[in-house]
Scaffold this active site. Structure first.
Site, PDB file in Angstrom:
ATOM      1  N   HIS A  34       0.841  -1.205   0.000  1.00 35.34           N
ATOM      2  CA  HIS A  34       0.000   0.000   0.000  1.00 35.34           C
ATOM      3  C   HIS A  34       0.876   1.255   0.000  1.00 35.34           C
ATOM      4  O   HIS A  34       0.579   2.228  -0.707  1.00 35.34           O
ATOM      5  CB  HIS A  34      -0.884   0.035   1.255  1.00 35.34           C
ATOM      6  N   LYS A 147      -0.382  -6.650  -7.938  1.00 40.79           N
ATOM      7  CA  LYS A 147      -0.593  -7.898  -7.200  1.00 40.79           C
ATOM      8  C   LYS A 147      -1.991  -8.434  -7.501  1.00 40.79           C
ATOM      9  O   LYS A 147      -2.216  -9.627  -7.579  1.00 40.79           O
ATOM     10  CB  LYS A 147      -0.412  -7.652  -5.717  1.00 40.79           C
ATOM     11  N   GLN A 151      -7.955  -7.325 -11.062  1.00 39.77           N
ATOM     12  CA  GLN A 151      -8.671  -6.157 -10.536  1.00 39.77           C
ATOM     13  C   GLN A 151      -8.202  -4.891 -11.252  1.00 39.77           C
ATOM     14  O   GLN A 151      -9.006  -4.038 -11.641  1.00 39.77           O
ATOM     15  CB  GLN A 151      -8.417  -6.049  -9.034  1.00 39.77           C
ATOM     16  N   ARG A 185      -3.855 -10.255   4.105  1.00 47.98           N
ATOM     17  CA  ARG A 185      -4.221 -11.599   4.570  1.00 47.98           C
ATOM     18  C   ARG A 185      -3.014 -12.396   5.056  1.00 47.98           C
ATOM     19  O   ARG A 185      -3.199 -13.428   5.712  1.00 47.98           O
ATOM     20  CB  ARG A 185      -4.952 -12.365   3.457  1.00 47.98           C
TER      21      ARG A 185
HETATM   22  P1  AMP Z   1      -6.347  -4.082  -0.485  1.00 50.55           P
HETATM   23  O1  AMP Z   1      -6.203  -3.263   0.758  1.00 50.55           O
HETATM   24  O2  AMP Z   1      -5.820  -5.481  -0.354  1.00 50.55           O
HETATM   25  O3  AMP Z   1      -7.729  -4.013  -1.080  1.00 50.55           O
HETATM   26  O4  AMP Z   1      -5.387  -3.421  -1.573  1.00 50.55           O
HETATM   27  C1  AMP Z   1      -5.461  -2.059  -1.876  1.00 50.55           C
HETATM   28  C2  AMP Z   1      -4.548  -1.774  -3.035  1.00 50.55           C
HETATM   29  O5  AMP Z   1      -3.219  -2.149  -2.694  1.00 50.55           O
HETATM   30  C3  AMP Z   1      -4.915  -2.584  -4.292  1.00 50.55           C
HETATM   31  O6  AMP Z   1      -4.741  -1.753  -5.431  1.00 50.55           O
HETATM   32  C4  AMP Z   1      -3.896  -3.702  -4.271  1.00 50.55           C
HETATM   33  O7  AMP Z   1      -3.606  -4.237  -5.548  1.00 50.55           O
HETATM   34  C5  AMP Z   1      -2.689  -2.994  -3.698  1.00 50.55           C
HETATM   35  N1  AMP Z   1      -1.749  -3.964  -3.120  1.00 50.55           N
HETATM   36  C6  AMP Z   1      -2.022  -4.920  -2.216  1.00 50.55           C
HETATM   37  N2  AMP Z   1      -0.915  -5.667  -1.974  1.00 50.55           N
HETATM   38  C7  AMP Z   1       0.072  -5.169  -2.759  1.00 50.55           C
HETATM   39  C8  AMP Z   1       1.446  -5.506  -2.974  1.00 50.55           C
HETATM   40  N3  AMP Z   1       2.037  -6.511  -2.341  1.00 50.55           N
HETATM   41  N4  AMP Z   1       2.149  -4.774  -3.850  1.00 50.55           N
HETATM   42  C9  AMP Z   1       1.570  -3.735  -4.528  1.00 50.55           C
HETATM   43  N5  AMP Z   1       0.285  -3.364  -4.368  1.00 50.55           N
HETATM   44  C10 AMP Z   1      -0.461  -4.067  -3.495  1.00 50.55           C
END
Ligand code: AMP
Length: 277
Positions: A34, A147, A151, A185
């Site tokens: 993030h 990642k 999406q 997760r």
């Molecule tokens: P989430 O909080 O999991 O819904 O993710 C929010 C944003 O962070 C989404 O655009 C994800 O693709 C991105 N994201 C989550 N994990 C990673 C990662 N390891 N590297 C880069 N972006 C990430």
């Protein structure tokens, strides 16, 4: 850092900004993945707004909505440290007010592939919430992580289809030292379990090595991955896909710039990862 809980406050803040606004939607439990999106927004835009909202409409009844990691205090500390301009922390009723119609319908040809096969509800929920957040924040730029490759493709397409005047910026996957893609997760797993789960990335890299050696038969490439993963009793493969990076159509013969994506269960924790080869 401004903190908004109400849609109206968020809209009022936005109205006073004439320059670029970068928007990073998240579900919290923030990690370096993030942070990389937020840094990219700070670099590209005059103001940056991050939302933290665990969106119920993208979880099925059997999934982990109730137990999804929540680390709001730590999250706010991280955001302050990054000099984020504003954070939006809406309640369910702000995003899905009971007295307003819930009639958003959007779908594109990518919805039912890959993740959509295993989680049929998922992209309907994701596009619904992201569209609402776009309407509220009216960003000029938005930042998503590779990642979640599918999406990213779907939101990018939605921006075009629904004529949002938003520049979509895709950011590379951030990994831990052992290669495991960072994910909120991962909090469900102990340190040693995360180390074991990192075999997923090594499996993807082994597929890449095979391709570089000239093996382009997708069935054989998938077997390379499964035989590596199946050595680990705790890990079950949900799917391995080698597909066109744009249309997400499954391939039988590898071709340049294919998306190799996987979903696995470590015990009952579902993790996804991908590389483009
Ligand atoms: P989430 O909080 O999991 O819904 O993710 C929010 C944003 O962070 C989404 O655009 C994800 O693709 C991105 N994201 C989550 N994990 C990673 C990662 N390891 N590297 C880069 N972006 C990430």
């Amino acid at each position: 850092m401004k903190t908004f809980h109400l849609v109206s406050d968020c809209i009022a803040w936005r109205k006073n900004i004439v320059n670029t606004v970068g928007f990073v939607p998240t579900m919290g439990a923030l990690h370096a993945g993030h942070v990389s999106l937020i840094k990219s927004s700070k670099k590209n835009c005059n103001k940056t707004l991050v939302s933290i909202y665990i969106n119920p409409s993208q979880f099925s009844q059997e999934e982990d909505l109730g137990s999804y990691p929540k680390t709001i205090k730590e999250d706010l500390k991280i955001l302050k440290g990054l000099n984020v301009d504003a954070v939006f922390l809406p309640s369910d009723n702000e995003i899905y007010p009971e007295d307003k119609p819930d009639n958003f319908t959007y779908e594109n040809s990518l919805f039912k592939k890959l993740e959509g096969k295993s989680r049929p509800h998922f992209f309907y929920g994701v596009t619904k919430v992201v569209s609402r957040l776009f309407n509220i924040v009216s960003p000029t730029h938005t930042f998503f992580g590779e990642k979640d490759a599918q999406q990213s493709r779907i939101i990018n397409q939605m921006i075009k289809d629904l004529n949002y005047n938003i520049r979509f910026i895709s950011c590379p996957t951030v990994r831990s030292e052992n290669g495991l893609a960072l994910s909120s997760r991962n909090n469900y797993l102990s340190h040693s379990e995360q180390k074991q789960a990192s075999v997923v990335y090594r499996g993807l890299k082994l597929v890449e090595e095979n391709i570089k050696k000239g093996n382009v038969n997708v069935n054989q490439l998938k077997k390379v991955f499964t035989s590596m993963i199946n050595k680990n009793q705790n890990i079950q493969i949900d799917y391995i896909s080698i597909a066109c990076n744009e249309t997400l159509e499954e391939l039988t013969i590898w071709s340049k710039n294919s998306l190799i994506s996987v979903a696995i269960f470590y015990k009952n924790v579902r993790l996804i990862d991908n590389i483009v080869v």
